[in-house]
Design a protein around this motif. Sequence first.
Motif, mmCIF file in Angstrom:
data_model
loop_
_atom_site.group_PDB
_atom_site.id
_atom_site.type_symbol
_atom_site.label_atom_id
_atom_site.label_comp_id
_atom_site.label_asym_id
_atom_site.label_seq_id
_atom_site.Cartn_x
_atom_site.Cartn_y
_atom_site.Cartn_z
ATOM 1 N N LYS A 50 16.387 2.551 81.424
ATOM 2 C CA LYS A 50 16.409 2.914 79.998
ATOM 3 C C LYS A 50 17.275 1.935 79.194
ATOM 4 C CE LYS A 50 17.088 6.754 76.902
ATOM 5 N NZ LYS A 50 16.652 8.030 76.568
ATOM 6 N N GLY A 59 22.145 9.588 76.158
ATOM 7 C CA GLY A 59 20.720 9.287 75.941
ATOM 8 C C GLY A 59 20.345 9.350 74.470
ATOM 9 N N ARG A 60 20.868 10.363 73.769
ATOM 10 C CA ARG A 60 20.569 10.486 72.329
ATOM 11 C C ARG A 60 21.194 9.330 71.553
ATOM 12 N NH1 ARG A 60 21.050 16.083 73.448
ATOM 13 N NH2 ARG A 60 23.265 16.159 72.971
ATOM 14 N N LYS A 99 16.365 10.335 63.315
ATOM 15 C CA LYS A 99 15.135 9.556 63.507
ATOM 16 C C LYS A 99 14.258 9.602 62.253
ATOM 17 C CE LYS A 99 11.485 10.800 66.211
ATOM 18 N NZ LYS A 99 10.924 11.277 67.484
ATOM 19 N N ASP A 112 19.021 6.218 72.122
ATOM 20 C CA ASP A 112 17.784 6.281 71.328
ATOM 21 C C ASP A 112 18.079 5.978 69.859
ATOM 22 O OD1 ASP A 112 16.339 6.958 73.563
ATOM 23 O OD2 ASP A 112 16.354 9.117 73.162
ATOM 24 N N LYS A 114 14.799 -4.259 73.425
ATOM 25 C CA LYS A 114 14.386 -3.908 72.061
ATOM 26 C C LYS A 114 15.410 -4.395 71.041
ATOM 27 C CE LYS A 114 11.404 0.017 73.029
ATOM 28 N NZ LYS A 114 11.264 1.475 72.997
ATOM 29 N N LYS A 116 19.364 14.752 66.347
ATOM 30 C CA LYS A 116 18.525 13.694 66.935
ATOM 31 C C LYS A 116 17.281 13.449 66.078
ATOM 32 C CE LYS A 116 15.774 14.903 70.226
ATOM 33 N NZ LYS A 116 15.028 15.253 71.432
ATOM 34 N N GLU A 117 16.597 14.545 65.746
ATOM 35 C CA GLU A 117 15.343 14.443 65.002
ATOM 36 C C GLU A 117 15.611 14.030 63.550
ATOM 37 O OE1 GLU A 117 11.338 14.312 65.265
ATOM 38 O OE2 GLU A 117 12.748 14.684 66.899
ATOM 39 N N VAL A 125 18.671 2.280 69.168
ATOM 40 C CA VAL A 125 17.424 1.499 69.135
ATOM 41 C C VAL A 125 16.668 1.770 67.830
ATOM 42 C CG1 VAL A 125 15.189 1.160 70.275
ATOM 43 C CG2 VAL A 125 17.262 1.360 71.652
ATOM 44 N N GLN A 126 16.648 3.044 67.402
ATOM 45 C CA GLN A 126 15.973 3.390 66.135
ATOM 46 C C GLN A 126 16.641 2.675 64.964
ATOM 47 O OE1 GLN A 126 16.553 7.592 66.412
ATOM 48 N NE2 GLN A 126 15.020 7.815 68.022
ATOM 49 N N ALA A 176 16.246 -0.738 76.321
ATOM 50 C CA ALA A 176 16.940 -0.676 75.023
ATOM 51 C C ALA A 176 17.481 -2.056 74.642
ATOM 52 C CB ALA A 176 18.072 0.341 75.086
#
Length: 216
Positions: free
Chosen positions: A200, A160-161, A124, A164, A207, A120-121, A167-168, A204
Amino acid sequence: GGNVLRMSSGIQIKPKTAVQKSKASSPLPRSPEPAIKPQPKPSDKLNPKTIDPFGAHSRPTSAFAAIYAKGGIPCRLVHGSVKHRLQWECLPETVPFDPLLVTLAEGLRETKHPYTFVSKEGFKELLTVEGAAEKAIPLLPRLVPVLKAALAHSDDEVFGRGLDALVQLSAVVGPSLNDHLKHLLTNLSRRLMDKKFREKITVALQKLEQYGGKVS
């Protein structure tokens, strides 16, 4: 036959049978097994690893876990006192997006620590490097099916990941993602029914529209 007992109901029982019956029903003086057997938890049945971690039934290591174990992911989890962070072995700017960005996206489907955090990190942070858009756009045909798999996953955290990450990615590649979004919208609309994710997903989608223009 004087050797037959007459029951009041008229059924004849021979004494021998009666003795056998009483033996069978009377408890033995010393039971070799404990009276209460420890019941296996239902989860043990579902999870073969609990029974035999090294047995043939244990799940093979995922591709992401295998790559991580071999040092194929150039970043590591660093445990901080307040929160965890990633430590890159080299500058993220110098890391080739192909295949790392796709590998990290695949890692979003992991459910075990530290893979969940690293994928995840890492995804990103890799998208924040200079020139990320030019590097990520050619990978969209490979990234989208992987993100779709995360969005279709039954695990809420994986979903959820995936959301995210989508969207990133959209923030970086902008309208380039538009042609691919139709493959993902089915998974998003399916989860819109779930109260947990309604807000959420709505945010999203707003965005995605903001970064990529109107999403039909």
